[in-house]
Design a protein around this motif. Structure first.
Motif, PDB file in Angstrom:
ATOM      1  N   UNK A  10       0.766  -1.030  -0.182  1.00 43.60           N
ATOM      2  CA  UNK A  10       0.003  -0.021   0.109  1.00 43.60           C
ATOM      3  C   UNK A  10       0.733   1.225  -0.038  1.00 43.60           C
ATOM      4  N   UNK A  11       2.132   1.223   0.609  1.00 46.26           N
ATOM      5  CA  UNK A  11       2.918   2.350   0.674  1.00 46.26           C
ATOM      6  C   UNK A  11       3.433   2.749  -0.766  1.00 46.26           C
ATOM      7  N   UNK A  12       4.002   1.900  -1.391  1.00 47.83           N
ATOM      8  CA  UNK A  12       4.117   1.808  -2.800  1.00 47.83           C
ATOM      9  C   UNK A  12       2.997   2.457  -3.820  1.00 47.83           C
ATOM     10  N   UNK A  13       1.852   1.827  -3.695  1.00 47.04           N
ATOM     11  CA  UNK A  13       1.017   2.102  -4.121  1.00 47.04           C
ATOM     12  C   UNK A  13       0.530   3.790  -4.071  1.00 47.04           C
ATOM     13  N   UNK A  14       0.429   4.223  -2.853  1.00 47.47           N
ATOM     14  CA  UNK A  14       0.246   5.620  -2.662  1.00 47.47           C
ATOM     15  C   UNK A  14       1.294   6.394  -3.323  1.00 47.47           C
ATOM     16  N   UNK A  15       2.559   5.952  -3.197  1.00 48.56           N
ATOM     17  CA  UNK A  15       3.767   6.476  -3.613  1.00 48.56           C
ATOM     18  C   UNK A  15       3.735   6.736  -5.368  1.00 48.56           C
ATOM     19  N   UNK A  16       2.961   5.801  -5.853  1.00 53.22           N
ATOM     20  CA  UNK A  16       2.889   5.763  -7.363  1.00 53.22           C
ATOM     21  C   UNK A  16       1.894   7.014  -7.595  1.00 53.22           C
ATOM     22  N   UNK A  17       0.862   6.922  -6.803  1.00 51.69           N
ATOM     23  CA  UNK A  17      -0.167   7.903  -7.190  1.00 51.69           C
ATOM     24  C   UNK A  17       0.416   9.250  -7.006  1.00 51.69           C
ATOM     25  N   UNK A  18       1.178   9.443  -5.746  1.00 51.57           N
ATOM     26  CA  UNK A  18       2.005  10.753  -5.823  1.00 51.57           C
ATOM     27  C   UNK A  18       2.987  11.259  -6.798  1.00 51.57           C
ATOM     28  N   UNK A  19       3.507  10.257  -7.414  1.00 47.89           N
ATOM     29  CA  UNK A  19       4.471  10.419  -8.438  1.00 47.89           C
ATOM     30  C   UNK A  19       3.552  11.041  -9.562  1.00 47.89           C
ATOM     31  N   UNK A  20       2.627  10.459  -9.938  1.00 46.82           N
ATOM     32  CA  UNK A  20       1.617  10.794 -10.974  1.00 46.82           C
ATOM     33  C   UNK A  20       1.322  12.166 -11.018  1.00 46.82           C
ATOM     34  N   UNK A  21       0.674  12.461  -9.685  1.00 50.43           N
ATOM     35  CA  UNK A  21       0.291  13.792  -9.267  1.00 50.43           C
ATOM     36  C   UNK A  21       1.292  14.644  -9.406  1.00 50.43           C
ATOM     37  N   UNK A  22       2.432  14.709  -9.124  1.00 48.76           N
ATOM     38  CA  UNK A  22       3.623  15.437  -9.213  1.00 48.76           C
ATOM     39  C   UNK A  22       3.972  15.635 -10.596  1.00 48.76           C
ATOM     40  N   UNK A  23       4.041  14.702 -11.395  1.00 48.54           N
ATOM     41  CA  UNK A  23       4.428  14.915 -12.853  1.00 48.54           C
ATOM     42  C   UNK A  23       3.301  15.608 -13.606  1.00 48.54           C
ATOM     43  N   UNK A  24       1.876  15.306 -13.314  1.00 52.09           N
ATOM     44  CA  UNK A  24       1.038  16.114 -13.739  1.00 52.09           C
ATOM     45  C   UNK A  24       1.201  17.656 -13.453  1.00 52.09           C
ATOM     46  N   UNK A  25       1.654  18.031 -12.390  1.00 51.79           N
ATOM     47  CA  UNK A  25       1.733  19.339 -12.036  1.00 51.79           C
ATOM     48  C   UNK A  25       3.129  19.913 -12.605  1.00 51.79           C
ATOM     49  N   UNK A  26       3.911  19.289 -12.897  1.00 46.72           N
ATOM     50  CA  UNK A  26       5.240  19.796 -13.478  1.00 46.72           C
ATOM     51  C   UNK A  26       5.200  20.062 -14.765  1.00 46.72           C
ATOM     52  N   UNK A  27       5.964  21.540 -14.972  1.00 43.60           N
ATOM     53  CA  UNK A  27       5.998  22.085 -16.378  1.00 43.60           C
ATOM     54  C   UNK A  27       7.004  21.196 -17.240  1.00 43.60           C
TER      55      UNK A  27
END
Length: 417
Positions: free
Chosen positions: A130-147
């Motif tokens: 579950x920790x890795x799954x949460x990290x995956x979602x956070x990575x996706x969110x961070x990349x979506x916000x990145x220019x």
């Protein structure tokens, strides 16, 4: 369900007699199938990779030389193709990274290393799925916000405490933090892709961006059959063992994939059995070997040798016993880059960036065609690459011993002549 044992398919109408399939003829056939005879001139990067095979990528210059040797494509065009996502660098067969055309990406990703295997290491270090799954979602969110694409250091800074440091025990197991596993899983799913940070394939610095690749319509069995079909087309034929090395399929998976691809078993003069596509059997029966020299300098990881890891078979019998060559002829992977003539290794080379020159060892007296091609590739390296790295950690210092060995071997061969 376990597949039935695979048996040789019926002989095709134009099956070539085994005695005609000599090592020399098979070398020339593989050379032709790889498009090194000029048949891929004018093709795009995508077309070269589709016809000759994906280019092994280990942070070295092999993808560039693969395209230059076959189609004359210069680095500027290759980098533009990477930038426009016409070709991409992905983990696929055996979990290894290759550069391939975009049309192959979805099903090729299915063949990559099982993402669960990477997580098992973290599981032994006390990391919950579950920790890795949460990290995956956070990575996706961070990349979506990145220019712009973010490299691992930038991602780690953005994600902060979400990335867990796994300490000394993690270091011992090759997992210093949880971030690489999350990135690997996301990449294997086609949700993110890795891109060269400076646009170049021969410098191991990467960043990540969102991708969301539509999944392949193929199931696992169909993807494996597709790989075997491509592999046999790229090589022109391979033994069962060679196909297993490239694919990492089990015996059962290999048999099922060969059957699904309609492969046939063809005996050779050396007593080996090659699995081939039926159309290639027909073509080989009427194939005419090139009468004149066709010289190419290739990388040690070029598809011609790497797909079957049969470097010894690409040497003429007399060269396998050359004193200076010694045990190199027995190695699956040569320590230097090969010089070829119509599928036969006729020499080895390295690039010395300090002197901006290729250091070649040609086993026999070099012909004008050999000398000319060495000069052409030397100029291309100077103008396009600056150096020719075999892999990410290759450097002038680390290859100096091999450069000196080649120079000494060349001097010895010249003196003997």
């Amino acid at each position: 369900m376990t597949p039935e044992p695979l048996t040789a398919q019926p002989r095709t109408a134009n099956m070539p007699p085994a005695l005609t399939l000599t090592p020399e003829r098979l070398r020339a056939w593989a050379w032709h199938k790889q498009g090194l005879d000029g048949s891929l001139a004018g093709c795009t990067s995508e077309q070269v990779f589709a016809q000759a095979g994906w280019a092994r990528s280990v942070g070295g210059a092999n993808p560039y030389l693969t395209l230059f040797a076959r189609a004359g494509i210069r680095r500027e065009q290759v980098d533009a193709d990477v930038l426009s996502h016409r070709i991409l660098e992905l983990p696929t067969a055996r979990g290894c990274t290759y550069v391939l055309g975009r049309d192959d990406c979805a099903w090729a990703l299915m063949l990559g290393k099982d993402a669960g295997e990477a997580f098992r290491v973290l599981g032994r270090l006390g990391v919950d799925r579950g920790e890795i799954t949460l990290l995956e979602e956070q990575v996706l969110h961070t990349l979506a916000e990145a220019a712009a694409p973010l490299d691992p250091r930038q991602l780690k800074e953005e994600l902060g405490d979400s990335v867990r440091n796994l300490g000394e025990e993690g270091k011992k197991k090759g997992a210093t933090t949880t971030l690489p596993t999350a990135l690997g899983i996301l990449q294997s799913q086609g949700r993110i892709r890795r891109v060269p940070a400076n646009g170049r394939l021969d410098q191991q610095r990467y960043a990540y961006e969102l991708w969301n690749l539509p999944p392949s319509p193929l199931d696992d069995d169909e993807a494996r059959a597709e790989l075997i079909r491509h592999y046999l087309g790229w090589t022109g034929g391979a033994t069962f063992k060679q196909s297993q090395w490239f694919t990492a399929f089990t015996v059962a998976q290999s048999k099922a994939s060969l059957a699904a691809a309609g492969a046939v078993e063809v005996p050779t003069a050396a007593g080996e059995m090659l699995w081939m596509l039926p159309d290639d059997v027909e073509r080989l029966a009427t194939f005419r070997e090139p009468a004149h020299e066709q010289i190419q300098l290739l990388a040690g990881t070029d598809s011609l040798a790497l797909l079957r890891r049969n470097a010894a078979e690409l040497l003429a019998a007399e060269d396998q016993h050359t004193n200076a060559l010694g045990s190199l002829a027995l190695q699956a992977d040569l320590p230097d880059h090969p010089i070829f003539d119509r599928g036969r290794i006729i020499g080895l080379w390295q690039y010395d960036p300090g002197r901006e020159r290729i250091v070649p060892w040609v086993f026999h007296a070099p012909t004008p065609a050999v000398t000319s091609r060495i000069a052409e590739v030397e100029a291309w390296i100077r103008e396009d690459l600056g150096d020719f790295r075999a892999f990410s950690l290759d450097s002038p210092a680390t290859r100096q011993k091999r450069i000196d060995a080649l120079a000494a071997a060349a001097a010895g061969s010249a003196a003997a002549r």
